[in-house]
Scaffold this motif. Structure first.
Motif, PDB file in Angstrom:
ATOM      1  N   CYS A  98       0.868  -1.177   0.000  1.00  0.00           N
ATOM      2  CA  CYS A  98       0.000   0.000   0.000  1.00  0.00           C
ATOM      3  C   CYS A  98       0.904   1.225   0.000  1.00  0.00           C
TER       4      CYS A  98
ATOM      5  N   LEU B 276       2.704   4.754   0.010  1.00  0.00           N
ATOM      6  CA  LEU B 276       2.631   6.051   0.671  1.00  0.00           C
ATOM      7  C   LEU B 276       3.811   6.919   0.252  1.00  0.00           C
TER       8      LEU B 276
ATOM      9  N   TYR C 228       2.699   1.130   3.536  1.00  0.00           N
ATOM     10  CA  TYR C 228       1.968   1.146   4.797  1.00  0.00           C
ATOM     11  C   TYR C 228       2.246  -0.146   5.557  1.00  0.00           C
ATOM     12  N   GLU C 229       2.505  -0.037   6.847  1.00  0.00           N
ATOM     13  CA  GLU C 229       2.941  -1.207   7.616  1.00  0.00           C
ATOM     14  C   GLU C 229       1.889  -2.300   7.692  1.00  0.00           C
TER      15      GLU C 229
ATOM     16  N   SER D  69      -0.485  -3.420   5.756  1.00  0.00           N
ATOM     17  CA  SER D  69      -1.143  -3.931   4.553  1.00  0.00           C
ATOM     18  C   SER D  69      -0.381  -5.033   3.842  1.00  0.00           C
TER      19      SER D  69
ATOM     20  N   PRO E 275      -5.342  -0.609   3.465  1.00  0.00           N
ATOM     21  CA  PRO E 275      -4.782  -0.262   4.776  1.00  0.00           C
ATOM     22  C   PRO E 275      -5.647  -0.651   5.965  1.00  0.00           C
TER      23      PRO E 275
ATOM     24  N   GLN F 246      -5.078   6.940  12.664  1.00  0.00           N
ATOM     25  CA  GLN F 246      -4.590   6.072  11.590  1.00  0.00           C
ATOM     26  C   GLN F 246      -5.126   6.518  10.229  1.00  0.00           C
TER      27      GLN F 246
ATOM     28  N   TYR G  98      -3.308   9.708   9.185  1.00  0.00           N
ATOM     29  CA  TYR G  98      -1.949   9.392   8.738  1.00  0.00           C
ATOM     30  C   TYR G  98      -1.976   8.894   7.292  1.00  0.00           C
ATOM     31  N   PHE G  99      -2.912   7.999   7.006  1.00  0.00           N
ATOM     32  CA  PHE G  99      -3.003   7.469   5.649  1.00  0.00           C
ATOM     33  C   PHE G  99      -3.372   8.569   4.660  1.00  0.00           C
TER      34      PHE G  99
ATOM     35  N   HIS H 168      -0.501  10.786   3.829  1.00  0.00           N
ATOM     36  CA  HIS H 168       0.665  10.175   3.182  1.00  0.00           C
ATOM     37  C   HIS H 168       0.338   9.357   1.932  1.00  0.00           C
ATOM     38  N   SER H 169      -0.928   9.189   1.610  1.00  0.00           N
ATOM     39  CA  SER H 169      -1.279   8.331   0.477  1.00  0.00           C
ATOM     40  C   SER H 169      -0.586   8.794  -0.805  1.00  0.00           C
TER      41      SER H 169
END
Length: 331
Positions: A163, A165, A175-176, A178, A239, A256, A259-260, A263-264
């Motif tokens: 995912c 970012l 992304y951690e 995913s 995510p 969360q 954050y996504f 940063h996406s």
């Protein structure tokens, strides 16, 4: 005077008359002769040899877990999707009789754990896979969809997926939560070139920024962050939970989600992440739901619907989704 010609040869009567049995016997002889001639003719002609399908890429699955999550989470992964990997290993901080994890002690930082896990897999399991999936014990993965996506790539390419970012300064990472999949070449380059050079890949603790540091390390050794979306820009590595992506929206008031959104790599329209019909990985919040997901993914069959019909329906839904996205962009 002897007869030189007998009409009984042409029009058999009496003992030599032409019976139904004789007709069947004659028909059988003619049929066998025709079959033999056709078979001989077929063998004389050159045949077109179909090329065999290329072998499917081997996927080695790495599942990161903790002792306190063995019974709560990891054991359910072991009973469901991970069995669809060609090979797999659980990595943890303590032993477990059922999971039989490889144990790493005294690694309390997430980045230290990821470094150690990937280096271990390269050293001891590299020969067992072409691609290497790094997942957490709260992920659900549809391995067959991953295998399908990877058919378009070579494991010799320096590439990895997840995912996607991006930081404000342009650093691309994954992304951690995913799942992240590495080509064999990418894992090898990371282990041999990145981990051995402190200036391009730090060994300091990074906490929750572990995948950001991973992205920096891989970028520094020329490993590309690939595009894992499908042809309609649907996301394969999601995510969050599937119900959020299918029937809800992201919420900036949730850390969360914010954050996504911040940063996406790809623009998020109307607080929605479009889901691919061939999705690969997403987060599971209530772990017992994993059995429902597994059942509906791998077990359920639609009565009366042919595979071709399913494919056509998929295309229809994909086109509808694409039109909806375009309409939102234009409005």
């Amino acid at each position: 005077m002897p007869r030189l010609f007998s009409t009984r040869r042409l029009f058999p009567v009496g003992k030599n008359r032409f019976t139904p049995c004789n007709a069947i016997y004659l028909l059988l002889l003619v049929t066998i002769s025709v079959v033999l001639v056709l078979q001989l003719h077929r063998h004389l002609e050159p045949e077109e040899v179909e090329a065999p399908d290329p072998p499917a890429p081997r996927i080695f699955c790495i599942v990161s877990t903790y002792e306190y999550r063995h019974e709560h989470a990891a054991i359910h992964i072991h009973r469901t999707w991970v069995r669809h990997c060609d090979h797999y290993v659980f990595l943890s901080d303590n032993i477990h009789h059922y999971l039989e994890p490889t144990v790493f002690t005294n690694l309390h930082d997430k980045w230290h754990r990821m470094r150690a896990y990937l280096e271990y897999v390269y050293k001891y399991h590299f020969h067992q896979g072409d691609w290497f999936l790094y997942a957490n014990d709260d992920n659900f993965v549809i391995v067959e969809n991953l295998r399908n996506m990877l058919q378009s790539y070579s494991s010799n390419e320096l590439i990895y997926f997840g995912c996607k970012l991006r930081t404000p300064n342009g650093l691309v990472f994954m992304y951690e939560g995913s799942g992240i999949v590495f080509s064999g070449a990418a894992l090898k380059r990371f282990a041999l070139a990145a981990l051995t050079n402190e200036s391009i890949c730090s060994s300091e603790a990074k906490g929750n920024d572990l995948t950001e540091e991973l992205g920096r390390c891989l970028t520094n050794v020329n490993v590309i962050a690939g595009n894992s979306r499908d042809e309609l820009q649907g996301h394969r590595f999601l995510p969050f939970e599937e119900d959020l992506h299918l029937a809800g929206q992201l919420n900036e008031s949730i850390d969360q989600h914010k954050y996504f959104l911040d940063h996406s790599y790809y623009p998020v329209i109307d607080m929605n992440v479009p889901v691919s019909l061939r999705s690969i990985c997403y987060h599971v919040n209530a772990m017992m739901n994993i059995y429902d997901l597994y059942y509906f993914t791998y077990k359920t069959r639609i009565f009366g619907v042919k595979p071709n019909s399913v494919s056509e329906n998929v295309k229809i839904v994909q086109n509808m989704n694409l039109r909806n996205v375009r309409n939102k962009q234009l409005s």
